[in-house]
Design a protein around this motif. Structure first.
Motif, PDB file in Angstrom:
ATOM      1  N   VAL A 220      13.100   6.227  -3.708  1.00  0.00           N
ATOM      2  CA  VAL A 220      12.329   5.995  -2.442  1.00  0.00           C
ATOM      3  C   VAL A 220      10.717   6.189  -2.522  1.00  0.00           C
ATOM      4  O   VAL A 220       9.765   5.730  -2.364  1.00  0.00           O
ATOM      5  CB  VAL A 220      12.713   6.623  -1.082  1.00  0.00           C
ATOM      6  CG1 VAL A 220      11.723   6.332  -0.008  1.00  0.00           C
ATOM      7  CG2 VAL A 220      14.317   5.930  -0.942  1.00  0.00           C
ATOM      8  N   SER A 221      10.724   7.395  -3.267  1.00  0.00           N
ATOM      9  CA  SER A 221       9.349   7.997  -3.698  1.00  0.00           C
ATOM     10  C   SER A 221       8.762   7.148  -4.514  1.00  0.00           C
ATOM     11  O   SER A 221       7.347   6.692  -4.419  1.00  0.00           O
ATOM     12  CB  SER A 221       9.547   9.363  -4.340  1.00  0.00           C
ATOM     13  OG  SER A 221       8.157   9.919  -4.699  1.00  0.00           O
ATOM     14  N   THR A 222       9.120   6.605  -5.853  1.00  0.00           N
ATOM     15  CA  THR A 222       8.674   5.492  -6.573  1.00  0.00           C
ATOM     16  C   THR A 222       8.229   4.272  -5.689  1.00  0.00           C
ATOM     17  O   THR A 222       7.192   3.683  -6.014  1.00  0.00           O
ATOM     18  CB  THR A 222       9.692   5.292  -7.705  1.00  0.00           C
ATOM     19  OG1 THR A 222       9.767   6.459  -8.333  1.00  0.00           O
ATOM     20  CG2 THR A 222       8.615   4.465  -8.696  1.00  0.00           C
ATOM     21  N   LEU A 223       9.034   3.879  -5.007  1.00  0.00           N
ATOM     22  CA  LEU A 223       8.911   2.542  -4.214  1.00  0.00           C
ATOM     23  C   LEU A 223       7.716   2.694  -3.192  1.00  0.00           C
ATOM     24  O   LEU A 223       6.879   1.902  -3.140  1.00  0.00           O
ATOM     25  CB  LEU A 223      10.100   2.184  -3.260  1.00  0.00           C
ATOM     26  CG  LEU A 223      10.013   0.799  -2.424  1.00  0.00           C
ATOM     27  CD1 LEU A 223       9.782  -0.195  -3.200  1.00  0.00           C
ATOM     28  CD2 LEU A 223      11.275   0.561  -1.639  1.00  0.00           C
ATOM     29  N   ASN A 224       7.662   4.070  -2.511  1.00  0.00           N
ATOM     30  CA  ASN A 224       6.480   4.466  -1.761  1.00  0.00           C
ATOM     31  C   ASN A 224       5.311   4.363  -2.337  1.00  0.00           C
ATOM     32  O   ASN A 224       4.013   4.051  -1.986  1.00  0.00           O
ATOM     33  CB  ASN A 224       6.640   5.676  -0.861  1.00  0.00           C
ATOM     34  CG  ASN A 224       7.654   5.317   0.260  1.00  0.00           C
ATOM     35  OD1 ASN A 224       7.936   4.430   0.808  1.00  0.00           O
ATOM     36  ND2 ASN A 224       8.354   6.652   0.419  1.00  0.00           N
ATOM     37  N   SER A 225       5.212   4.843  -3.619  1.00  0.00           N
ATOM     38  CA  SER A 225       3.978   4.817  -4.421  1.00  0.00           C
ATOM     39  C   SER A 225       3.664   3.546  -4.851  1.00  0.00           C
ATOM     40  O   SER A 225       2.297   3.184  -4.929  1.00  0.00           O
ATOM     41  CB  SER A 225       4.183   5.699  -6.066  1.00  0.00           C
ATOM     42  OG  SER A 225       3.374   5.678  -6.629  1.00  0.00           O
ATOM     43  N   LEU A 226       4.546   2.730  -5.075  1.00  0.00           N
ATOM     44  CA  LEU A 226       4.356   1.343  -5.456  1.00  0.00           C
ATOM     45  C   LEU A 226       3.639   0.490  -4.264  1.00  0.00           C
ATOM     46  O   LEU A 226       2.555  -0.254  -4.456  1.00  0.00           O
ATOM     47  CB  LEU A 226       5.452   0.648  -5.875  1.00  0.00           C
ATOM     48  CG  LEU A 226       5.286  -0.966  -6.156  1.00  0.00           C
ATOM     49  CD1 LEU A 226       4.426  -1.249  -7.462  1.00  0.00           C
ATOM     50  CD2 LEU A 226       6.731  -1.601  -6.693  1.00  0.00           C
ATOM     51  N   LEU A 227       4.282   0.600  -3.011  1.00  0.00           N
ATOM     52  CA  LEU A 227       3.872   0.088  -1.734  1.00  0.00           C
ATOM     53  C   LEU A 227       2.408   0.548  -1.626  1.00  0.00           C
ATOM     54  O   LEU A 227       1.659  -0.287  -1.155  1.00  0.00           O
ATOM     55  CB  LEU A 227       4.704   0.416  -0.878  1.00  0.00           C
ATOM     56  CG  LEU A 227       6.092  -0.105  -0.569  1.00  0.00           C
ATOM     57  CD1 LEU A 227       6.948   0.428   0.464  1.00  0.00           C
ATOM     58  CD2 LEU A 227       5.991  -1.380  -0.561  1.00  0.00           C
ATOM     59  N   ASP A 228       2.181   1.832  -1.815  1.00  0.00           N
ATOM     60  CA  ASP A 228       0.726   2.304  -1.579  1.00  0.00           C
ATOM     61  C   ASP A 228      -0.346   1.762  -2.549  1.00  0.00           C
ATOM     62  O   ASP A 228      -1.271   1.250  -2.222  1.00  0.00           O
ATOM     63  CB  ASP A 228       0.741   3.727  -1.630  1.00  0.00           C
ATOM     64  CG  ASP A 228      -0.684   4.231  -1.745  1.00  0.00           C
ATOM     65  OD1 ASP A 228      -1.253   4.450  -0.500  1.00  0.00           O
ATOM     66  OD2 ASP A 228      -1.193   5.195  -2.710  1.00  0.00           O
ATOM     67  N   ARG A 229       0.356   1.575  -3.771  1.00  0.00           N
ATOM     68  CA  ARG A 229      -0.594   0.942  -4.856  1.00  0.00           C
ATOM     69  C   ARG A 229      -0.912  -0.652  -4.730  1.00  0.00           C
ATOM     70  O   ARG A 229      -2.056  -0.974  -4.650  1.00  0.00           O
ATOM     71  CB  ARG A 229       0.040   1.016  -6.108  1.00  0.00           C
ATOM     72  CG  ARG A 229      -0.257   2.464  -6.895  1.00  0.00           C
ATOM     73  CD  ARG A 229       0.683   2.731  -8.004  1.00  0.00           C
ATOM     74  NE  ARG A 229       0.551   1.685  -8.899  1.00  0.00           N
ATOM     75  CZ  ARG A 229       1.379   1.570  -9.959  1.00  0.00           C
ATOM     76  NH1 ARG A 229       2.546   2.296 -10.159  1.00  0.00           N
ATOM     77  NH2 ARG A 229       0.851   0.705 -11.030  1.00  0.00           N
ATOM     78  N   VAL A 230       0.026  -1.193  -4.267  1.00  0.00           N
ATOM     79  CA  VAL A 230      -0.049  -2.834  -3.722  1.00  0.00           C
ATOM     80  C   VAL A 230      -0.942  -2.723  -2.454  1.00  0.00           C
ATOM     81  O   VAL A 230      -1.769  -3.683  -2.392  1.00  0.00           O
ATOM     82  CB  VAL A 230       1.168  -3.454  -3.518  1.00  0.00           C
ATOM     83  CG1 VAL A 230       1.279  -4.608  -2.876  1.00  0.00           C
ATOM     84  CG2 VAL A 230       2.116  -3.079  -4.762  1.00  0.00           C
ATOM     85  N   SER A 231      -0.674  -2.001  -1.472  1.00  0.00           N
ATOM     86  CA  SER A 231      -1.533  -2.125  -0.353  1.00  0.00           C
ATOM     87  C   SER A 231      -3.032  -1.613  -0.781  1.00  0.00           C
ATOM     88  O   SER A 231      -4.108  -2.337  -0.157  1.00  0.00           O
ATOM     89  CB  SER A 231      -1.013  -0.949   0.714  1.00  0.00           C
ATOM     90  OG  SER A 231      -1.745  -0.934   1.825  1.00  0.00           O
ATOM     91  N   ARG A 232      -3.341  -0.841  -1.593  1.00  0.00           N
ATOM     92  CA  ARG A 232      -4.578  -0.430  -1.945  1.00  0.00           C
ATOM     93  C   ARG A 232      -5.116  -1.572  -2.919  1.00  0.00           C
ATOM     94  O   ARG A 232      -6.351  -1.938  -2.547  1.00  0.00           O
ATOM     95  CB  ARG A 232      -4.775   0.641  -2.808  1.00  0.00           C
ATOM     96  CG  ARG A 232      -4.696   2.082  -1.839  1.00  0.00           C
ATOM     97  CD  ARG A 232      -4.959   3.324  -2.446  1.00  0.00           C
ATOM     98  NE  ARG A 232      -3.893   3.654  -3.275  1.00  0.00           N
ATOM     99  CZ  ARG A 232      -3.949   3.744  -4.762  1.00  0.00           C
ATOM    100  NH1 ARG A 232      -5.147   3.252  -5.144  1.00  0.00           N
ATOM    101  NH2 ARG A 232      -2.977   4.280  -5.346  1.00  0.00           N
ATOM    102  N   ARG A 233      -4.299  -2.157  -3.307  1.00  0.00           N
ATOM    103  CA  ARG A 233      -4.806  -3.347  -4.316  1.00  0.00           C
ATOM    104  C   ARG A 233      -5.267  -4.633  -3.622  1.00  0.00           C
ATOM    105  O   ARG A 233      -6.114  -5.326  -3.702  1.00  0.00           O
ATOM    106  CB  ARG A 233      -3.750  -3.608  -5.477  1.00  0.00           C
ATOM    107  CG  ARG A 233      -4.345  -5.027  -6.258  1.00  0.00           C
ATOM    108  CD  ARG A 233      -5.576  -4.670  -6.926  1.00  0.00           C
ATOM    109  NE  ARG A 233      -5.526  -3.633  -7.959  1.00  0.00           N
ATOM    110  CZ  ARG A 233      -5.032  -3.693  -9.251  1.00  0.00           C
ATOM    111  NH1 ARG A 233      -5.087  -5.234  -9.594  1.00  0.00           N
ATOM    112  NH2 ARG A 233      -5.129  -2.907 -10.025  1.00  0.00           N
TER     113      ARG A 233
END
Length: 455
Positions: A220-233
């Motif tokens: 979940v932590s990795t997924l949240n990090s990915l979601l954050d990166r995708v959102s910022r991108r």
């Protein structure tokens, strides 16, 4: 095991070792039962033989007591046969013909002796021993032989073994059922997590905040990090498109107006003059487009930045080579201060070149008429490498430094896109570095600081 079902995979991982253990336990139980049955049945033969010996001595071989008959008729679940003969070989009682000894078997001791034989076509287990007694005045060692079909033992072992195997099978089946439903319950948080992920969309990439088991918190932590990166991108892309459309609108409108002016020129000389203006406007638009693309490339995630082994001296030399045509017609000298050691970085060489080129271009574009010299130097400072670009131009007033660092911002109105310093800061941010701007008495000093590696 390659399976699409996590439940089946977990059950396979759990039950296969359990089945192996159960199989080993079943074999061990069968061997133990067989050995124990042999001991029990052999003791039964000995008990029967001793009882027969006692009754022969008491009744002179005429009859066996009722208790001994019951023992003979049902020893450990099967009928038992016996034979007694006197020291002189005379038959005393029992069945007329005992199982024959093997060719190599000779019994002359008084201790009980067990052996396997065949009696009337059946495999039998035989006990023969000699006992001193006196019958009808005849005293000596009487030979008592008792035997029983081995099928009785085999049936007993089979019955006990089947019960043990049945118990083991019941335990394994129960464990399998418990694991099946238990894994289903254990995987329920993953299904809830799947529902939470399914609710995310490109327009809504909020982090997942629901409670999850410890084992999947890392996921979940990795997924949240990915979601954050995708959102910022995605936000960066949207912002880039908006900025690009805004910045390109006026230059493109100017190019269109100039193109129409060329088309409607009254004569060739006027068309040629307007055509020069059109080419200059197209060059400015091209430069702006390149700056926008450089800013977009520099806006990538730091985790996606290449980490090559980069020589700082080579980067600076490459930048100077790319600038040679821009300063060919200008009275500006670019000086590279030599270093006493090789300096190395981990990063993207092209993007680091882009950052240094933007600082050099800023000095050339905004240095003003007093600009005559740009000095580039590099040195090691603790664990960092510092690249300094010092010019003797008009510089930037301290109160306008923040304005100059804003995207599309400039200290004073003039040529350029206002993206140069923004590109530099994005590149350095992705390389864990930073940019310092300091006005000096001779112009402006730009200092790049980046983590170094040992050569």
């Amino acid at each position: 095991m390659n399976t699409r079902s996590l439940r089946l995979r977990l059950i396979f991982i759990i039950l296969v070792p359990l089945l192996v253990i159960a199989g080993v336990a079943a074999v061990w139980q069968l061997q133990t039962t067989t050995k124990r049955a042999e001991e029990i049945f052999d003791r039964g033969l000995l008990s029967a033989a001793l009882a027969i010996s006692r009754d022969v001595a008491l009744s002179s071989g005429d009859a066996l007591s009722p208790s001994t008959r019951r023992l003979v008729n049902d020893t450990s679940g099967g009928e038992l046969f016996y034979h007694v003969f006197a020291p002189d070989g005379v038959f005393v009682t029992g069945y007329s013909t005992p199982p024959a000894l093997g060719a190599n078997l000779i019994i002359d001791q008084e201790d009980p002796y067990y052996y396997d034989a065949v009696y009337q076509g059946q495999d039998v287990r035989v006990l023969r021993f000699r006992d001193a007694m006196s019958v009808d005045g005849l005293t000596g060692l009487f030979t008592i032989t008792v035997w029983q079909p081995t099928q009785v033992r085999a049936s007993f072992v089979q019955a006990v073994g089947m019960r043990a195997i049945g118990v083991i099978a019941l335990i394994v089946s129960s464990v399998g059922a418990i694991v099946w439903f238990g894994v289903g319950l254990g995987l329920r948080p993953l299904l809830d997590l799947q529902d939470a992920i399914a609710k995310r969309s490109p327009s809504e990439l909020e982090p997942i905040r629901r409670s999850v088991p410890v084992e999947v918190r890392g996921v979940v932590s990795t997924l949240n990090s990915l979601l954050d990166r995708v959102s910022r991108r995605i936000s960066s892309k949207d912002e880039f498109i908006s900025n690009a459309a805004h910045q390109l609108r006026n230059p493109l409108a100017g190019i269109l107006a100039l193109a129409e002016a060329v088309e409607s020129a009254p004569n060739a000389n006027a068309a040629k003059s307007r055509n020069k203006e059109l080419v200059a406007a197209a060059r400015d638009a091209t430069h702006l487009t390149n700056q926008l693309l450089s800013f977009e490339r520099a806006s990538g995630d730091s985790q996606e930045t290449r980490r090559d082994h980069v020589d700082v001296s080579e980067i600076i030399a490459t930048c100077l080579t790319r600038l040679n045509k821009d300063i060919a017609n200008r009275d500006v000298e670019i000086i590279i201060v030599p270093t006493s050691e090789h300096l190395f970085l981990q990063g993207d060489a092209l993007m680091l070149q882009e950052a240094i080129l933007n600082l050099l271009n800023n000095a050339l574009v905004h240095g003003g008429p007093t600009l005559s010299r740009i000095e580039v130097s590099a040195r090691r400072s603790g664990k960092n490498i510092e690249i300094a670009i010092q010019d003797d131009g008009c510089g930037i007033p301290p109160e306008k430094l923040d304005q100059a660092r804003v995207r599309f911002g400039q200290a004073d109105a003039g040529p350029g896109s206002g993206l140069g310093l923004s590109i530099v800061e994005r590149v350095l941010e992705n390389h864990n570095g930073h940019l310092s701007l300091r006005p000096t008495s001779e112009g402006l000093s730009a200092l790049i600081s980046l983590p170094s590696i040992q050569s």
